[in-house]
Motif scaffolding. Structure first.
Motif, PDB file in Angstrom:
ATOM      1  N   VAL A  42       0.851  -1.186   0.000  1.00  0.00           N
ATOM      2  CA  VAL A  42       0.000   0.000   0.000  1.00  0.00           C
ATOM      3  C   VAL A  42       0.891   1.242   0.000  1.00  0.00           C
ATOM      4  O   VAL A  42       1.787   1.364   0.837  1.00  0.00           O
ATOM      5  CB  VAL A  42      -0.956   0.008   1.214  1.00  0.00           C
ATOM      6  CG1 VAL A  42      -1.791   1.278   1.237  1.00  0.00           C
ATOM      7  CG2 VAL A  42      -1.846  -1.231   1.206  1.00  0.00           C
ATOM      8  N   LEU A  43       0.645   2.131  -0.947  1.00  0.00           N
ATOM      9  CA  LEU A  43       1.408   3.364  -1.082  1.00  0.00           C
ATOM     10  C   LEU A  43       0.462   4.554  -0.941  1.00  0.00           C
ATOM     11  O   LEU A  43      -0.627   4.547  -1.518  1.00  0.00           O
ATOM     12  CB  LEU A  43       2.082   3.422  -2.453  1.00  0.00           C
ATOM     13  CG  LEU A  43       2.996   2.253  -2.803  1.00  0.00           C
ATOM     14  CD1 LEU A  43       3.332   2.276  -4.281  1.00  0.00           C
ATOM     15  CD2 LEU A  43       4.256   2.314  -1.967  1.00  0.00           C
ATOM     16  N   ASN A  44       0.896   5.552  -0.206  1.00  0.00           N
ATOM     17  CA  ASN A  44       0.134   6.794  -0.076  1.00  0.00           C
ATOM     18  C   ASN A  44       0.945   7.912  -0.701  1.00  0.00           C
ATOM     19  O   ASN A  44       2.175   7.938  -0.579  1.00  0.00           O
ATOM     20  CB  ASN A  44      -0.132   7.118   1.397  1.00  0.00           C
ATOM     21  CG  ASN A  44      -1.038   6.099   2.043  1.00  0.00           C
ATOM     22  OD1 ASN A  44      -2.154   5.887   1.591  1.00  0.00           O
ATOM     23  ND2 ASN A  44      -0.545   5.440   3.071  1.00  0.00           N
ATOM     24  N   GLY A  45       0.273   8.826  -1.368  1.00  0.00           N
ATOM     25  CA  GLY A  45       0.992   9.933  -1.987  1.00  0.00           C
ATOM     26  C   GLY A  45       0.053  10.998  -2.488  1.00  0.00           C
ATOM     27  O   GLY A  45      -1.133  11.010  -2.141  1.00  0.00           O
ATOM     28  N   LYS A  46       0.606  11.873  -3.323  1.00  0.00           N
ATOM     29  CA  LYS A  46      -0.208  12.948  -3.885  1.00  0.00           C
ATOM     30  C   LYS A  46       0.214  13.220  -5.320  1.00  0.00           C
ATOM     31  O   LYS A  46       1.344  12.936  -5.729  1.00  0.00           O
ATOM     32  CB  LYS A  46      -0.114  14.219  -3.053  1.00  0.00           C
ATOM     33  CG  LYS A  46       1.229  14.907  -3.108  1.00  0.00           C
ATOM     34  CD  LYS A  46       1.220  16.181  -2.307  1.00  0.00           C
ATOM     35  CE  LYS A  46       2.592  16.845  -2.365  1.00  0.00           C
ATOM     36  NZ  LYS A  46       2.608  18.106  -1.657  1.00  0.00           N
ATOM     37  N   VAL A  47      -0.724  13.764  -6.056  1.00  0.00           N
ATOM     38  CA  VAL A  47      -0.485  14.257  -7.407  1.00  0.00           C
ATOM     39  C   VAL A  47      -0.746  15.749  -7.343  1.00  0.00           C
ATOM     40  O   VAL A  47      -1.783  16.178  -6.843  1.00  0.00           O
ATOM     41  CB  VAL A  47      -1.422  13.587  -8.431  1.00  0.00           C
ATOM     42  CG1 VAL A  47      -1.201  14.159  -9.812  1.00  0.00           C
ATOM     43  CG2 VAL A  47      -1.224  12.081  -8.430  1.00  0.00           C
ATOM     44  N   GLN A  48       0.210  16.543  -7.830  1.00  0.00           N
ATOM     45  CA  GLN A  48       0.043  17.992  -7.805  1.00  0.00           C
ATOM     46  C   GLN A  48       0.225  18.535  -9.209  1.00  0.00           C
ATOM     47  O   GLN A  48       1.284  18.382  -9.814  1.00  0.00           O
ATOM     48  CB  GLN A  48       1.056  18.636  -6.864  1.00  0.00           C
ATOM     49  CG  GLN A  48       0.895  20.142  -6.763  1.00  0.00           C
ATOM     50  CD  GLN A  48       1.745  20.723  -5.648  1.00  0.00           C
ATOM     51  OE1 GLN A  48       2.445  20.020  -4.934  1.00  0.00           O
ATOM     52  NE2 GLN A  48       1.666  22.031  -5.497  1.00  0.00           N
ATOM     53  N   VAL A 128      -4.211  19.646  -6.044  1.00  0.00           N
ATOM     54  CA  VAL A 128      -3.468  18.618  -5.321  1.00  0.00           C
ATOM     55  C   VAL A 128      -4.465  17.556  -4.881  1.00  0.00           C
ATOM     56  O   VAL A 128      -5.489  17.878  -4.269  1.00  0.00           O
ATOM     57  CB  VAL A 128      -2.758  19.204  -4.080  1.00  0.00           C
ATOM     58  CG1 VAL A 128      -2.055  18.116  -3.292  1.00  0.00           C
ATOM     59  CG2 VAL A 128      -1.782  20.294  -4.486  1.00  0.00           C
ATOM     60  N   THR A 129      -4.192  16.297  -5.214  1.00  0.00           N
ATOM     61  CA  THR A 129      -5.063  15.206  -4.785  1.00  0.00           C
ATOM     62  C   THR A 129      -4.228  14.149  -4.072  1.00  0.00           C
ATOM     63  O   THR A 129      -3.128  13.823  -4.499  1.00  0.00           O
ATOM     64  CB  THR A 129      -5.797  14.554  -5.976  1.00  0.00           C
ATOM     65  OG1 THR A 129      -4.843  14.041  -6.896  1.00  0.00           O
ATOM     66  CG2 THR A 129      -6.690  15.549  -6.691  1.00  0.00           C
TER      67      THR A 129
END
Length: 139
Positions: A42-48, A128-129
């Protein structure tokens, strides 16, 4: 005449940049992720804006690669590319068509690339999501 050729060259270069998909150059170098069979990662992150993460997952022929995306809001999507295939070429899974879950039969051993990005309207606004990406390998 010299200034005219510079202007034409600059216009051509700028025009070329406008036709390229915005995420094709914004992805950067992919991060290798270790996924053990039967143990999802499981990876958590963001797209900006136009910048999103890219991951490489090694899979063997005969395995099933499962990728699922959870997002709280926004228009984050992901594509999956077979070994040796780069973004901008044909993806074996496209999030804009297949949705948030990819269930792929691995036909060729190698590193599969997963790119996350936003729809163009959101990326243009610099939105940003945040996301959670689950990657699993099964037999």
């Amino acid at each position: 005449m010299r200034n005219l050729s510079r202007r034409v060259g600059l216009s051509a270069a700028l025009g070329f940049g406008l036709v390229m998909p915005p995420w094709s150059s914004a992805q950067g170098k992919p991060t290798a992720v270790t996924v053990r069979e039967g143990q999802p990662t499981v990876l958590n992150g963001k797209v900006q804006g136009y910048t999103g993460p890219s991951y490489l997952v090694h899979a063997e022929a005969g395995q099933k690669l499962q990728v699922s995306l959870q997002k709280l809001k926004g228009s984050t999507l992901f594509n999956v590319y077979a070994p040796g295939v780069e973004p901008g070429q044909d993806a074996i899974f496209r999030g804009d068509v297949g949705g948030d879950v990819a269930d792929l039969n691995v036909m060729q051993a190698g590193d599969y690339r997963i790119d996350l990005f936003q729809m163009r309207a959101s990326a243009r606004r610099g939105a940003v999501t945040n996301f959670t990406l689950k990657i699993a390998l099964q037999r």
